[in-house]
Design an enzyme around this catalytic site. Structure first.
Site, PDB file in Angstrom:
ATOM      1  CB  CYS A 116      11.870   1.060 -15.151  1.00  0.00           C
ATOM      2  SG  CYS A 116      11.784   2.857 -14.972  1.00  0.00           S
ATOM      3  NE  ARG A 168      25.744   7.601  -3.072  1.00  0.00           N
ATOM      4  CZ  ARG A 168      25.937   8.700  -2.326  1.00  0.00           C
ATOM      5  NH1 ARG A 168      25.044   9.036  -1.417  1.00  0.00           N
ATOM      6  NH2 ARG A 168      27.003   9.461  -2.507  1.00  0.00           N
TER       7      ARG A 168
END
Length: 318
Positions: free
Chosen positions: A64, A266
């Site tokens: 991240c 998704r």
């Protein structure tokens, strides 16, 4: 609390690993049959994602760029957004075709106070636009989950990221149990769970199977399962890794669809690295949602113009 040592998790992991290793055309055939049995294959939900507080996160997630631990990334830290501005952006997303609006804050955990109250205002505003509302805010306490539910939140996103055995290689500032506890609070509060993971972080095929097995053994399984491909960001510990190849994401989508027939699977981060043909194969495999817009929190996404071409390709020829 979810029991990771439940024998059914190991059994499902064996099934998932076998599926991930299966001949691709056989796997696609099986997952497409499951998908058509439970869903309208033309129903592909468009979800828009906005970072309402960017950077400075105290977590050390290796993938991240928003982590405060990865100083070489050079991400510009941004303060918490005004609810009115967020609701205006949700309205623009709806006008562009989005049906679900997701809001993320780079927090380790939710703290009571003015910013959480502002999140509740954002949720009420998005719901007032007749859109689904989802947030990802880190760890939750029970009363905070209840407050989000009362505000009308559709779903709470809190990804497992990977399987429990590999998890410690990626994150050291919170445990797998921490994540499961937050998901339990979400479920008890009556909201939908949005929970998936990331592939391409150096994990094994078994780690991918383990993650899917944990998700499939939730009671009930998550209503929404994002499958993300790592976007390597320079300055993060995983910035040197190669991009995920299309067959890997197709296999993950197909296996998730077979194990969790009713979920929205998704096609999420990393989609900008896949061709229109790759993405169509993901839809055949069982994906029925995409993140829609030029940016995912701080990472690039497939452009709206390319997505227009994607949906035109999927449509019937007149």
């Amino acid at each position: 609390m979810f029991d990771l040592n439940n024998s059914s998790v190991a059994e499902t992991a064996d099934q998932a690993e076998a599926l991930l290793k299966a001949p691709l055309l056989d796997l696609l055939h099986q997952s497409a049959d499951v998908h058509r049995a439970h869903h309208d294959v033309t129903d592909i939900q468009k979800a828009s994602l906005l970072s309402v507080k960017t950077g400075g996160c105290p977590e050390d997630c290796a993938y991240c760029p928003q982590s405060a631990h990865h100083k070489e990334v050079g991400l510009q830290k941004e303060h918490f957004m005004n609810p009115d501005a967020v609701i205006q952006m949700a309205q623009r997303a709806k006008s562009a075709g989005a049906e679900r609006f997701c809001m993320g804050a780079a927090w380790r955990k939710v703290r009571d106070g003015a910013e959480f109250d502002a999140v509740l205002e954002m949720v009420r505003g998005v719901r007032g636009l007749d859109m689904e509302a989802c947030v990802t805010l880190g760890m939750l306490q029970r009363h905070q989950a209840e407050a989000l539910a009362e505000a009308g939140l559709t779903a709470y996103n809190h990804n497992l990221d990977t399987g429990p055995e590999f998890y410690g290689e990626i994150i050291g500032t919170r445990t797998y149990r921490d994540r499961l506890e937050t998901l339990e609070h979400v479920r008890v509060a009556g909201m939908s769970i949005c929970c998936g993971g990331i592939i391409g972080m150096g994990e094994s095929l078994r780690d991918r199977a383990d993650m899917l097995a944990v998700l499939a053994n939730f009671t009930p399984p998550p209503e929404s399962v994002p499958i993300n491909a790592l976007i390597p960001v320079k300055g993060t510990p995983l910035g040197h890794l190669p991009r995920v190849r299309a067959p890997e994401i197709i296999r993950m989508v197909a296996t998730a669809r077979i194990l969790m027939p009713k979920a929205r699977v998704r096609l999420s981060a990393g989609r900008d690295g896949f061709s229109i043909s790759d993405q169509i194969l993901c839809f055949m495999a069982g994906a029925n949602s995409i993140f829609y817009g030029d940016e995912l929190l701080t990472a690039p996404n497939s452009s709206l113009s390319l997505d227009k071409e994607l949906f035109e390709t999927l449509a019937a020829i007149e």
